[in-house]
Design a protein around this motif. Structure first.
Motif, short mmCIF file in Angstrom:
data_model
loop_
_atom_site.label_atom_id
_atom_site.label_comp_id
_atom_site.label_asym_id
_atom_site.label_seq_id
_atom_site.Cartn_x
_atom_site.Cartn_y
_atom_site.Cartn_z
N ILE A 7 0.77 -1.33 0.00
CA ILE A 7 -0.10 -0.06 -0.05
C ILE A 7 0.87 1.25 -0.03
N ASN A 8 0.91 1.94 -1.14
CA ASN A 8 1.90 3.30 -0.97
C ASN A 8 3.01 2.75 -1.05
N GLU A 9 3.67 1.74 -1.55
CA GLU A 9 4.94 1.38 -1.42
C GLU A 9 5.30 0.87 -0.15
N GLU A 10 4.36 0.75 0.95
CA GLU A 10 4.56 0.13 2.42
C GLU A 10 4.19 -1.44 1.92
N ASP A 11 5.21 -2.34 2.58
CA ASP A 11 4.85 -3.63 2.35
C ASP A 11 4.60 -4.31 3.60
N PHE A 12 3.47 -5.32 3.38
CA PHE A 12 2.72 -5.69 4.42
C PHE A 12 2.39 -7.50 4.25
N PRO A 13 2.90 -8.30 5.27
CA PRO A 13 3.19 -9.70 5.14
C PRO A 13 1.63 -10.19 5.07
N THR A 14 0.65 -9.78 5.96
CA THR A 14 -0.73 -9.89 6.10
C THR A 14 -1.68 -8.78 5.88
N LYS A 15 -2.97 -9.17 5.92
CA LYS A 15 -4.01 -8.02 6.04
C LYS A 15 -4.14 -7.55 7.48
N ASP A 16 -3.63 -8.43 8.50
CA ASP A 16 -3.74 -8.06 9.62
C ASP A 16 -2.55 -6.76 9.94
N HIS A 17 -1.59 -7.04 9.46
CA HIS A 17 -0.65 -6.06 9.53
C HIS A 17 -1.09 -4.64 8.75
N ILE A 18 -1.75 -4.87 8.00
CA ILE A 18 -2.41 -3.50 7.53
C ILE A 18 -3.46 -2.86 8.45
N ARG A 19 -4.36 -3.70 8.94
CA ARG A 19 -5.26 -3.21 10.06
C ARG A 19 -4.32 -2.73 11.17
N ASN A 20 -3.38 -3.31 11.66
CA ASN A 20 -2.72 -2.90 12.80
C ASN A 20 -1.87 -1.36 12.31
N ARG A 21 -1.54 -1.14 11.12
CA ARG A 21 -1.34 0.18 10.69
C ARG A 21 -2.29 1.22 10.80
N CYS A 22 -3.46 0.63 10.56
CA CYS A 22 -4.65 1.85 10.53
C CYS A 22 -5.01 2.12 11.94
N ARG A 23 -4.89 0.78 12.81
CA ARG A 23 -5.21 1.22 14.22
C ARG A 23 -4.30 2.13 14.77
N ASP A 24 -3.08 1.91 14.45
CA ASP A 24 -2.01 2.66 15.16
C ASP A 24 -2.21 4.38 14.76
N ILE A 25 -2.38 4.57 13.46
CA ILE A 25 -2.72 5.88 13.11
C ILE A 25 -3.98 6.59 13.89
N LEU A 26 -5.06 5.82 14.02
CA LEU A 26 -6.35 6.17 14.83
C LEU A 26 -5.73 6.44 16.20
N ALA A 27 -5.09 5.52 16.72
CA ALA A 27 -4.55 5.70 17.98
C ALA A 27 -3.83 7.13 18.64
N ARG A 28 -3.13 7.55 17.44
CA ARG A 28 -2.38 8.68 17.78
C ARG A 28 -2.72 9.72 16.86
N THR A 29 -3.89 9.88 16.47
CA THR A 29 -4.55 11.04 16.06
C THR A 29 -5.79 11.44 16.63
N PRO A 30 -5.92 12.70 17.30
CA PRO A 30 -7.14 12.86 18.15
C PRO A 30 -8.13 13.17 17.10
N ASP A 31 -9.34 12.93 17.51
CA ASP A 31 -10.71 13.44 16.92
C ASP A 31 -10.62 14.79 16.11
#
Length: 241
Positions: A7-31
């Motif tokens: 995704i955007n030249e970032e490599d991920f071994p599984t879809k779970d790793h992509i989910r974790n990337r998204c959750r990390d962004i959510l966790a550190r970005t205030p509403d």
């Protein structure tokens, strides 16, 4: 080993790793706060798989932000030029990424080389963007107003980034699979050969035709097919082995 998802030249071994990337962004970005630029680029790449992306993006997206849903969970939202915001589901986008993605991927060495080549011209891209942004700038594809948060730099077809890099490899007789690619802080790909990297920077500066485009509009552009396979599997002896 070639990883099955990119995704955007970032490599991920599984879809779970992509989910974790998204959750990390959510966790550190205030509403209500725009996600960081590097995270926004990743999310734009991910959301192109959402089957309602075109409707949700509308006439253009100003920024990607976060918000609380009526159900008490947090999600991403697209802030649009019309002044409205609409939620967009990252789990749904991930679900729709083709499961056969890994079967049609380019060799990892080529992906790394392309990523390193992009790193080498980052300063040229930033300089162009900063100089081109101004009052009244608009996207040539969507017509939406451009600002730092939603602007991207496009290589004007037919000399797209990949076409320029391919032509450079032909001219310099470079086999991309043989180029040693390192990393900066274990994250950013870099071309280790300083002379080759400098030659590519000069080639790009001399031949690239750049323009400002919105990140929304960039996703609408066709992706030309580049015959990389013919280049790195050449048996003619013309390409440096």
């Amino acid at each position: 080993m070639t990883l099955p998802y990119q995704i955007n030249e970032e490599d991920f071994p599984t879809k779970d790793h992509i989910r974790n990337r998204c959750r990390d962004i959510l966790a550190r970005t205030p509403d209500g706060i725009d996600v960081a630029d590097v995270d926004a680029d990743f999310l734009y790449g991910l959301f192109q798989y959402h089957d309602e992306w075109a409707d949700k993006a509308g006439a253009g997206v100003v920024a990607i932000t976060t918000q609380m849903t009526p159900h008490g969970t947090r999600c991403f939202a697209l802030r649009r030029h019309c002044g409205t915001e609409v939620d967009i589901s990252f789990p749904h986008s991930i679900k729709l990424i083709p499961s056969t993605w890994g079967q049609t991927r380019q060799p990892q060495q080529l992906l790394d080389f392309r990523a390193g080549a992009r790193t080498a011209i980052n300063q040229q891209i930033r300089t162009f963007r900063d100089g081109a942004l101004g009052a009244g700038s608009s996207c040539p594809v969507t017509g939406e107003p451009l600002a730092r948060g939603n602007a991207a730099v496009d290589h004007v077809a037919p000399r797209t980034f990949d076409q320029l890099l391919y032509d450079f490899c032909l001219e310099t007789q470079t086999n991309p699979l043989n180029v040693v690619v390192g990393s900066l802080n274990g994250v950013v790909a870099t071309i280790d050969d300083a002379m080759l990297c400098a030659a590519w920077e000069r080639y790009h500066l001399a031949h690239a035709q750049l323009r400002l485009i919105s990140k929304t509009g960039n996703l609408k552009l066709p992706k030309p097919s580049i015959p990389w396979f013919e280049l790195y599997t050449s048996s003619s002896g013309d390409i440096d082995q």
